[in-house]
Design an enzyme around this catalytic site. Structure first.
Site, PDB file in Angstrom:
ATOM      1  N   ARG A   1       0.980  -1.143   0.005  1.00 19.63           N
ATOM      2  CA  ARG A   1      -0.163   0.046   0.019  1.00 19.63           C
ATOM      3  C   ARG A   1       0.913   1.271   0.061  1.00 19.63           C
ATOM      4  O   ARG A   1       1.621   1.347   0.777  1.00 19.63           O
ATOM      5  CB  ARG A   1      -0.947  -0.149   1.237  1.00 19.63           C
ATOM      6  CG  ARG A   1      -1.935   0.989   1.217  1.00 19.63           C
ATOM      7  CD  ARG A   1      -2.629   0.853   2.555  1.00 19.63           C
ATOM      8  NE  ARG A   1      -3.471  -0.092   2.573  1.00 19.63           N
ATOM      9  CZ  ARG A   1      -4.635  -0.546   2.280  1.00 19.63           C
ATOM     10  NH1 ARG A   1      -5.301   0.575   1.907  1.00 19.63           N
ATOM     11  NH2 ARG A   1      -5.245  -1.540   2.456  1.00 19.63           N
TER      12      ARG A   1
ATOM     13  N   THR B   1      -0.727   7.523  -0.844  1.00 23.47           N
ATOM     14  CA  THR B   1      -2.015   7.662  -1.521  1.00 23.47           C
ATOM     15  C   THR B   1      -3.130   6.573  -1.000  1.00 23.47           C
ATOM     16  O   THR B   1      -4.264   6.564  -1.272  1.00 23.47           O
ATOM     17  CB  THR B   1      -1.913   7.323  -3.077  1.00 23.47           C
ATOM     18  OG1 THR B   1      -1.232   5.978  -3.138  1.00 23.47           O
ATOM     19  CG2 THR B   1      -1.065   8.330  -3.862  1.00 23.47           C
TER      20      THR B   1
ATOM     21  N   ASP C   1      -1.453  -9.829  12.683  1.00 21.05           N
ATOM     22  CA  ASP C   1      -0.851  -9.725  11.099  1.00 21.05           C
ATOM     23  C   ASP C   1      -0.479 -11.143  10.680  1.00 21.05           C
ATOM     24  O   ASP C   1       0.436 -11.706  11.263  1.00 21.05           O
ATOM     25  CB  ASP C   1       0.604  -8.953  11.058  1.00 21.05           C
ATOM     26  CG  ASP C   1       1.148  -8.827   9.688  1.00 21.05           C
ATOM     27  OD1 ASP C   1       1.514  -9.747   9.091  1.00 21.05           O
ATOM     28  OD2 ASP C   1       1.401  -7.698   9.395  1.00 21.05           O
TER      29      ASP C   1
ATOM     30  N   ASP D   1       2.921 -11.878   9.546  1.00 20.19           N
ATOM     31  CA  ASP D   1       4.079 -12.067  10.524  1.00 20.19           C
ATOM     32  C   ASP D   1       3.879 -13.542  11.455  1.00 20.19           C
ATOM     33  O   ASP D   1       4.951 -13.900  11.556  1.00 20.19           O
ATOM     34  CB  ASP D   1       3.994 -10.993  11.380  1.00 20.19           C
ATOM     35  CG  ASP D   1       4.725  -9.690  10.962  1.00 20.19           C
ATOM     36  OD1 ASP D   1       5.612  -9.722  10.030  1.00 20.19           O
ATOM     37  OD2 ASP D   1       4.334  -8.593  11.320  1.00 20.19           O
TER      38      ASP D   1
HETATM   39  N1  URA Z   1      -3.659  -8.252   7.266  1.00 23.13           N
HETATM   40  C1  URA Z   1      -3.464  -8.799   8.328  1.00 23.13           C
HETATM   41  O1  URA Z   1      -2.427  -9.698   8.324  1.00 23.13           O
HETATM   42  N2  URA Z   1      -4.208  -8.976   9.412  1.00 23.13           N
HETATM   43  C2  URA Z   1      -5.189  -7.913   9.449  1.00 23.13           C
HETATM   44  O2  URA Z   1      -5.838  -7.704  10.509  1.00 23.13           O
HETATM   45  C3  URA Z   1      -5.619  -7.052   8.490  1.00 23.13           C
HETATM   46  C4  URA Z   1      -4.642  -7.162   7.100  1.00 23.13           C
END
Ligand code: URA
Length: 210
Positions: free
Chosen positions: A104, A108, A201, A204
């Site tokens: 991302r 923007t 995440d 991760d």
């Molecule tokens: N991507 C992720 O890994 N976790 C989220 O909560 C949102 C996007």
């Protein structure tokens, strides 16, 4: 018109609870992402066409059914989508795999593609885009657009483990023809576009990068 399928199978719900738990370690997390992808793939392929063939069993001739030649492709969105690929390939060994990487733009907020490599005949294939988390939907919307406009794909399904309502709405608005398959629609996004309650995440947690 595409449909949203929320797979509330007890096995999926149980496994998802383990993924959500912040105390689940990398090894188990990774294994369960794969197991959930396989279970979801089973449902996502339910409407594949089959044809009748005749085979000889050790006992008699049997009229039976096989997949009728619909070729498939799995397209993980990097990087968390990679966690769903191996178990899907074990169910669909002839599937080809395309990769799409996007980040991302911090200014923007628009998704920017940094990597894209697709099988040459992807336009003829039933494509499954896989990404464990459908958050804002920006990446999924862009990935679907690229597959449709740049690669001519006509048959695309989107498979996510958890979706936010905002993500589903964004995909439905931009691509009303696409089927979306998820194991849960969570409450909302937080201010950082994390899904609440979500699982954190996902990249991760799959790769142990945090
Ligand atoms: N991507 C992720 O890994 N976790 C989220 O909560 C949102 C996007």
């Amino acid at each position: 018109m595409g449909k949203v399928q929320v797979l509330d199978h007890p096995l999926l719900q149980h496994k998802l609870s383990i993924l959500r738990d912040k105390n689940t370690g990398v090894k188990e997390f990774r294994e369960i992402v794969g197991e959930m992808a396989a279970l979801m793939c089973y449902e996502a392929t339910r409407d594949l066409p089959t044809e009748e063939v005749e085979i000889e069993t050790p006992v008699a001739l049997a009229k039976t059914r096989v997949l009728s030649g619909k070729k498939m492709a799995i397209v993980p969105i990097l990087r968390a989508g990679l966690g769903m690929v191996d178990s899907m390939i074990s169910l669909i060994p002839s599937a080809k795999v395309g990769h799409i990487g996007m980040f991302r733009d911090p200014e923007t907020q628009e998704p920017v593609q940094y990597y894209c490599k697709m099988p040459p005949d992807i336009s003829e294939r039933q494509v499954f885009i896989v990404d464990p988390m459908l958050a804002t939907g920006g990446t999924a919307v862009a990935a679907i657009r690229i597959l449709k406009e740049e690669y001519g794909c006509k048959s695309i399904k989107l498979m996510d483990i958890i979706a936010a309502p905002e993500g589903i709405e964004a995909v439905e608005k931009a691509h009303p023809d696409i089927d979306i398959i998820v194991a849960s629609v969570d409450e909302r996004l937080d201010d950082h576009a994390y899904i609440v309650p979500g699982l954190g995440d996902c990249g991760d947690r799959i790769f142990g990068t945090k």
